[in-house]
Write a protein that holds these residues in place. Structure first.
Motif, PDB file in Angstrom:
ATOM      1  N   ILE A  78       0.836  -1.206   0.000  1.00  0.00           N
ATOM      2  CA  ILE A  78       0.000   0.000   0.000  1.00  0.00           C
ATOM      3  C   ILE A  78       0.868   1.252   0.000  1.00  0.00           C
ATOM      4  O   ILE A  78       0.673   2.174  -0.791  1.00  0.00           O
ATOM      5  CB  ILE A  78      -0.902   0.031   1.259  1.00  0.00           C
ATOM      6  CG1 ILE A  78      -1.733  -1.238   1.378  1.00  0.00           C
ATOM      7  CG2 ILE A  78      -1.801   1.261   1.252  1.00  0.00           C
ATOM      8  CD1 ILE A  78      -2.319  -1.456   2.773  1.00  0.00           C
ATOM      9  N   ASP A  79       1.834   1.288   0.914  1.00  0.00           N
ATOM     10  CA  ASP A  79       2.612   2.514   1.062  1.00  0.00           C
ATOM     11  C   ASP A  79       3.549   2.754  -0.115  1.00  0.00           C
ATOM     12  O   ASP A  79       3.830   3.898  -0.462  1.00  0.00           O
ATOM     13  CB  ASP A  79       3.358   2.542   2.403  1.00  0.00           C
ATOM     14  CG  ASP A  79       4.153   1.288   2.673  1.00  0.00           C
ATOM     15  OD1 ASP A  79       3.533   0.220   2.827  1.00  0.00           O
ATOM     16  OD2 ASP A  79       5.389   1.370   2.735  1.00  0.00           O
ATOM     17  N   ALA A  82       1.399   4.498  -2.521  1.00  0.00           N
ATOM     18  CA  ALA A  82       1.124   5.879  -2.103  1.00  0.00           C
ATOM     19  C   ALA A  82       2.339   6.760  -2.380  1.00  0.00           C
ATOM     20  O   ALA A  82       2.199   7.870  -2.898  1.00  0.00           O
ATOM     21  CB  ALA A  82       0.777   5.914  -0.615  1.00  0.00           C
ATOM     22  N   ARG A  83       3.515   6.252  -2.056  1.00  0.00           N
ATOM     23  CA  ARG A  83       4.707   7.081  -2.251  1.00  0.00           C
ATOM     24  C   ARG A  83       5.046   7.267  -3.719  1.00  0.00           C
ATOM     25  O   ARG A  83       5.729   8.214  -4.087  1.00  0.00           O
ATOM     26  CB  ARG A  83       5.894   6.493  -1.479  1.00  0.00           C
ATOM     27  CG  ARG A  83       5.781   6.707   0.033  1.00  0.00           C
ATOM     28  CD  ARG A  83       7.114   6.480   0.734  1.00  0.00           C
ATOM     29  NE  ARG A  83       7.595   5.118   0.515  1.00  0.00           N
ATOM     30  CZ  ARG A  83       7.223   4.069   1.246  1.00  0.00           C
ATOM     31  NH1 ARG A  83       6.388   4.226   2.242  1.00  0.00           N
ATOM     32  NH2 ARG A  83       7.699   2.864   0.975  1.00  0.00           N
ATOM     33  N   PHE A 104       0.056  14.601  11.339  1.00  0.00           N
ATOM     34  CA  PHE A 104       0.041  13.449  10.430  1.00  0.00           C
ATOM     35  C   PHE A 104       0.453  13.870   9.021  1.00  0.00           C
ATOM     36  O   PHE A 104       1.324  13.257   8.405  1.00  0.00           O
ATOM     37  CB  PHE A 104      -1.346  12.805  10.431  1.00  0.00           C
ATOM     38  CG  PHE A 104      -1.488  11.664   9.463  1.00  0.00           C
ATOM     39  CD1 PHE A 104      -0.535  10.644   9.423  1.00  0.00           C
ATOM     40  CD2 PHE A 104      -2.569  11.593   8.592  1.00  0.00           C
ATOM     41  CE1 PHE A 104      -0.663   9.583   8.531  1.00  0.00           C
ATOM     42  CE2 PHE A 104      -2.698  10.538   7.701  1.00  0.00           C
ATOM     43  CZ  PHE A 104      -1.747   9.539   7.664  1.00  0.00           C
TER      44      PHE A 104
ATOM     45  N   ASN B 350      -3.421   0.227   7.744  1.00  0.00           N
ATOM     46  CA  ASN B 350      -3.562   0.363   6.295  1.00  0.00           C
ATOM     47  C   ASN B 350      -3.936   1.786   5.877  1.00  0.00           C
ATOM     48  O   ASN B 350      -3.491   2.285   4.845  1.00  0.00           O
ATOM     49  CB  ASN B 350      -4.648  -0.591   5.779  1.00  0.00           C
ATOM     50  CG  ASN B 350      -4.222  -2.040   5.882  1.00  0.00           C
ATOM     51  OD1 ASN B 350      -3.039  -2.340   6.043  1.00  0.00           O
ATOM     52  ND2 ASN B 350      -5.175  -2.938   5.813  1.00  0.00           N
ATOM     53  N   LEU B 352      -3.111   4.614   7.325  1.00  0.00           N
ATOM     54  CA  LEU B 352      -1.936   5.484   7.338  1.00  0.00           C
ATOM     55  C   LEU B 352      -0.961   5.101   6.226  1.00  0.00           C
ATOM     56  O   LEU B 352      -0.303   5.957   5.643  1.00  0.00           O
ATOM     57  CB  LEU B 352      -1.236   5.439   8.701  1.00  0.00           C
ATOM     58  CG  LEU B 352      -2.073   5.815   9.934  1.00  0.00           C
ATOM     59  CD1 LEU B 352      -1.170   6.039  11.140  1.00  0.00           C
ATOM     60  CD2 LEU B 352      -2.934   7.048   9.697  1.00  0.00           C
ATOM     61  N   GLN B 353      -0.897   3.801   5.916  1.00  0.00           N
ATOM     62  CA  GLN B 353      -0.049   3.372   4.796  1.00  0.00           C
ATOM     63  C   GLN B 353      -0.539   3.955   3.479  1.00  0.00           C
ATOM     64  O   GLN B 353       0.254   4.279   2.607  1.00  0.00           O
ATOM     65  CB  GLN B 353      -0.055   1.843   4.689  1.00  0.00           C
ATOM     66  CG  GLN B 353       0.828   1.140   5.702  1.00  0.00           C
ATOM     67  CD  GLN B 353       0.803  -0.356   5.452  1.00  0.00           C
ATOM     68  OE1 GLN B 353      -0.135  -1.035   5.833  1.00  0.00           O
ATOM     69  NE2 GLN B 353       1.840  -0.870   4.794  1.00  0.00           N
ATOM     70  N   ALA B 354      -1.851   4.084   3.346  1.00  0.00           N
ATOM     71  CA  ALA B 354      -2.417   4.604   2.103  1.00  0.00           C
ATOM     72  C   ALA B 354      -2.021   6.061   1.858  1.00  0.00           C
ATOM     73  O   ALA B 354      -2.178   6.584   0.767  1.00  0.00           O
ATOM     74  CB  ALA B 354      -3.935   4.468   2.107  1.00  0.00           C
ATOM     75  N   GLY B 356       1.142   6.906   2.663  1.00  0.00           N
ATOM     76  CA  GLY B 356       2.569   6.818   2.375  1.00  0.00           C
ATOM     77  C   GLY B 356       3.455   6.400   3.537  1.00  0.00           C
ATOM     78  O   GLY B 356       4.660   6.256   3.375  1.00  0.00           O
ATOM     79  N   LEU B 357       2.892   6.213   4.731  1.00  0.00           N
ATOM     80  CA  LEU B 357       3.710   5.748   5.852  1.00  0.00           C
ATOM     81  C   LEU B 357       3.984   4.246   5.697  1.00  0.00           C
ATOM     82  O   LEU B 357       3.095   3.506   5.274  1.00  0.00           O
ATOM     83  CB  LEU B 357       2.984   5.974   7.187  1.00  0.00           C
ATOM     84  CG  LEU B 357       3.273   7.269   7.953  1.00  0.00           C
ATOM     85  CD1 LEU B 357       3.022   8.487   7.087  1.00  0.00           C
ATOM     86  CD2 LEU B 357       2.440   7.347   9.219  1.00  0.00           C
ATOM     87  N   THR B 358       5.193   3.823   6.038  1.00  0.00           N
ATOM     88  CA  THR B 358       5.450   2.386   6.037  1.00  0.00           C
ATOM     89  C   THR B 358       4.667   1.770   7.191  1.00  0.00           C
ATOM     90  O   THR B 358       4.192   2.480   8.077  1.00  0.00           O
ATOM     91  CB  THR B 358       6.938   2.066   6.257  1.00  0.00           C
ATOM     92  OG1 THR B 358       7.301   2.546   7.556  1.00  0.00           O
ATOM     93  CG2 THR B 358       7.823   2.711   5.212  1.00  0.00           C
ATOM     94  N   GLU B 359       4.568   0.453   7.177  1.00  0.00           N
ATOM     95  CA  GLU B 359       3.821  -0.221   8.233  1.00  0.00           C
ATOM     96  C   GLU B 359       4.397   0.142   9.607  1.00  0.00           C
ATOM     97  O   GLU B 359       3.662   0.436  10.556  1.00  0.00           O
ATOM     98  CB  GLU B 359       3.869  -1.738   8.022  1.00  0.00           C
ATOM     99  CG  GLU B 359       3.057  -2.472   9.057  1.00  0.00           C
ATOM    100  CD  GLU B 359       2.803  -3.929   8.698  1.00  0.00           C
ATOM    101  OE1 GLU B 359       3.266  -4.377   7.637  1.00  0.00           O
ATOM    102  OE2 GLU B 359       2.134  -4.605   9.498  1.00  0.00           O
ATOM    103  N   ALA B 365       3.173   5.834  14.716  1.00  0.00           N
ATOM    104  CA  ALA B 365       2.282   7.003  14.812  1.00  0.00           C
ATOM    105  C   ALA B 365       1.050   6.674  15.645  1.00  0.00           C
ATOM    106  O   ALA B 365       0.586   7.492  16.437  1.00  0.00           O
ATOM    107  CB  ALA B 365       1.873   7.465  13.408  1.00  0.00           C
TER     108      ALA B 365
END
Ligand code: ADP
Ligand code: MG
Lengths: 256, 398
Positions: A78-79, A82-83, A104, B350, B352-354, B356-359, B365
């Motif tokens: 997912i990330d 996004a990135r 955030f 998920n 926060l991952q969406a 761009g944060l890694t797991e 966070a």
């Protein structure tokens, strides 16, 4: 159309939720700078398709490919997506206690105070993420959050639902700006969009290039979004099923 | 009323195996403290620079010796407990062991039987230095020592007193025990904020035994932060809100790690009319076991109480037991509680991952947000210290 002109492409995608195949044979092709709109009856799988593109469970792509900027991202996390520029607004985002919205956004991106102001969010920017947000506040907060991502491919899931009239305009304009529709055509090559809409509201703000109608068999119609919306308003989706003006993808994929 | 017993797994070392005799340490100037000691103390909120501006008084106890005691403000008195008991007969008669009983358990017995050190802090009537805290520190530097501490804190009528109390051990201490009695007396219209930052060693046994009384319109706020590994803490302070409108609030943020046993909580007894109490705890388990207790007893007319025990379990073998207890003994007591224990919901990660944060970043966070308690009514300087502790925990953890 040349594949190099496409920002994102879904090739024969099959989406599975749990043990059952929800969508199959999904083919979409969105060129750089274009925004497309998705219509379809409730529960058909529109939200699930956007989740699948974003890599979010429970949607799983069980066959086919997602090609983003020429790369096969079907199995990316997912990330990573996004990135690399994908963004999706959530319909029912979870509450994250103790995490302030501004803190955030600074973790993954950046934003200007004017953007916050123009979405009328200054009063809520220090609130904890989705903590007691109203329906309209969720829509604005989701839009603000993906703005901070500086996304290239913007997926919006019913950005109008639950929004009062006053904020409709604010949201419409913000989407138009995010999708660079307020720029000259030759300047808008960096952002593309895919929008699910129920009410067609977004069409008043975003002059989208193409619209699709979905049912279980995949994309059953494509055309000018305003035309499609007019037909649906008049005859509902049943007419679409019998009309079956099946998308002509031959120029993209070649006929097989 | 006894507490629900939950069996902890580790076998604790007997109290008699710890040393009673402590090496004496001379009093020193803060500027000449060893860099090693300074580093340990800074971690638990002790300020060394500009303390004329940032602190109204300082008390540092190393093992059983007071190595620094200093005060700047009129209306505020700080003495070591033994000197105070010699100076004031009333202290023994009216306050010492009046909130806590010496024969409560083996720890209070030991603190009663053996020589103690500790502080006496009194804010005189109408003292208004509450915005700038007194700093105190209880520090163990001698390996295998049983540190005994008895503190008495009095906020006289209308006084506002704010104390930040750090507890820590030197890196050279492998094992140790800390027995700490603290008695709080909050008089009419007075306000006492007591903030504790703990950073004990991995093999330290910690047994605070604290209690106090709040009189009419008085306010007691306790903040407890323990985010570093510690072998075992068992703490269950009890406050009686005796006066009309008396209030007690407890906030705690704790983390446990493999092999740690944290049995923590608080009790508020609402005796006064319209008295109120709040106990809010957040526990994060990276291993080991946490018990988060809370008990509110509503006796007084129109008293109000609220409990919140929330726990996040981040390790397969970690456990958290939330034990909230409410006892309404009058028909117009208004008592409520919320408790939630579990792991982090995957949909939150998920989400926060969406963006761009890694797991890993997403978990960090969420956990940091979870323990970022908004504590009402404490000055910024203290909030900063609490934030520092939380951030350094976040940095170390993820
Ligand atoms: N988490 C889930 N688990 C099981 N089924 C789900 C889940 N989410 C959605 N579905 C099902 O998938 C189908 C499509 O839902 P959705 O994508 O939300 O439709 P739409 O957005 O087109 O209204 C529905 O039948 C819905 O019940
Ligand atoms: Mg939907």
């Amino acid at each position: 159309m040349n594949e190099n002109d496409l920002m994102i492409q879904l090739k024969n995608v099959e989406v599975t939720v749990g043990d059952s195949v929800l969508l199959s044979n999904i083919n979409l092709a969105i060129p750089y700078g274009e925004t497309h709109v998705m219509f379809g009856p409730n529960g058909i799988g529109k939200t699930t398709l956007l989740k699948a593109i974003m890599g979010l469970p429970p949607a799983k792509v069980t066959s086919g490919q997602i090609i983003f900027k020429g790369k096969d991202i079907t199995n990316w996390s997912i990330d990573e997506r996004a990135r690399d520029g994908l963004a999706l607004t959530f319909q029912k985002p979870p509450e994250i206690r103790g995490l302030k919205m501004n803190d955030f956004m600074n973790m993954y991106g950046s934003y200007e105070d004017e953007e916050v102001e123009s979405l009328n969010m200054s009063y809520m920017i220090e609130r904890e993420l989705n903590d007691g947000f109203s329906g309209g506040e969720i829509k604005r907060s989701e839009l603000m959050q993906i703005r901070a991502q500086k996304p290239q491919f913007v997926m919006l899931d019913e950005p109008e639902s639950g929004v009062d009239m006053e904020h409709m305009d604010i949201i419409g304009k913000s989407i138009n700006n995010l999708l660079q529709r307020d720029k000259m055509i030759y300047e808008r090559k960096t952002v593309s969009g895919l929008i699910i809409t129920h009410t067609g509201f977004v069409l008043d703000y975003v002059n989208a290039e193409k619209g699709y109608v979905f049912n279980r068999d995949g994309v059953i119609c494509e055309g000018h979004p305003r035309d499609i919306y007019q037909h649906i308003q008049k005859d509902g989706f049943n007419q679409c099923a019998s009309c079956m003006k099946v998308a002509d993808f031959a120029d993209v994929f070649g006929s097989d | 009323m006894s507490l629900v017993v939950i069996k902890m797994t580790s076998n604790e070392k007997k109290l008699s195996k710890y040393d009673i005799d402590a090496t004496e340490h001379p009093a020193i100037d803060l500027s000449s403290i060893s860099s090693e000691d300074k580093k340990s103390l800074e971690e638990v909120g002790v300020d060394f620079d500009n303390i004329k501006q940032t602190r109204t008084a300082t008390f540092i106890q190393k093992d059983q010796s007071v190595i620094n005691i200093d005060q700047q403000n009129e209306g505020l008195e700080i003495l070591d407990i033994n000197t105070a008991l010699k100076k004031y007969d009333w202290l023994r008669e009216e306050y010492l062991w009046k909130s806590v009983s010496p024969d409560k358990d083996e720890y209070t017995e030991a603190a009663h039987k053996f020589p103690v050190q500790g502080y006496f802090i009194r804010a005189s009537k109408g003292y208004k230095g509450g915005n700038i805290p007194v700093q105190s520190c209880l520090y163990i530097a001698q390996d295998n020592l049983m540190q005994r501490v008895h503190n008495i804190i009095i906020a006289e009528e209308g006084a506002e007193l704010n104390i930040i109390n750090g507890c820590t051990t030197s890196v050279t201490v492998k094992e140790g025990a800390h027995l700490g009695i603290t008695e709080y007396y909050v008089k009419k219209d007075a306000k006492l904020t007591f903030t504790m930052i703990h950073s004990w060693g991995e093999n330290v046994l910690v047994r605070p035994r604290s209690a106090g009384v709040v009189e009419e319109n008085g306010l007691f706020i306790s903040n407890f932060i323990s985010l570093k590994p510690v072998k075992s803490i068992q703490s269950y302070p009890s406050i009686k809100c005796n006066g009309k409108n008396a209030t007690a609030r407890f906030y705690s943020v704790v983390a446990s790690f493999e092999g740690n046993e944290l049995d923590l909580g608080a009790e508020v007894v609402l005796n006064g009319e319209a008295s109120s109490g709040e106990i809010i705890s957040r526990a994060v388990c990276h291993g080991g076991n946490i018990i988060a207790r809370g008990r509110i007893i509503g006796n007084g007319k129109r008293c109000k109480g609220h409990l919140e025990c929330d726990g996040l379990i981040l390790h397969e073998e970690g456990t958290i037991s939330a034990i909230p207890e409410l006892h309404g003994n009058t028909n117009n007591a208004e008592l409520s509680h919320e408790a939630a224990v579990g792991r982090i919901g995957q949909e939150k990660i998920n989400y926060l991952q969406a963006r761009g944060l890694t797991e890993e970043e997403a978990v960090n966070a969420i956990v940091t947000g979870f323990i970022s308690l908004d504590i009402p009514g404490i000055p910024d300087s203290l909030n900063d210290k609490i934030e520092e502790a939380i951030n350094s925990y976040g940095d170390a953890m993820f």
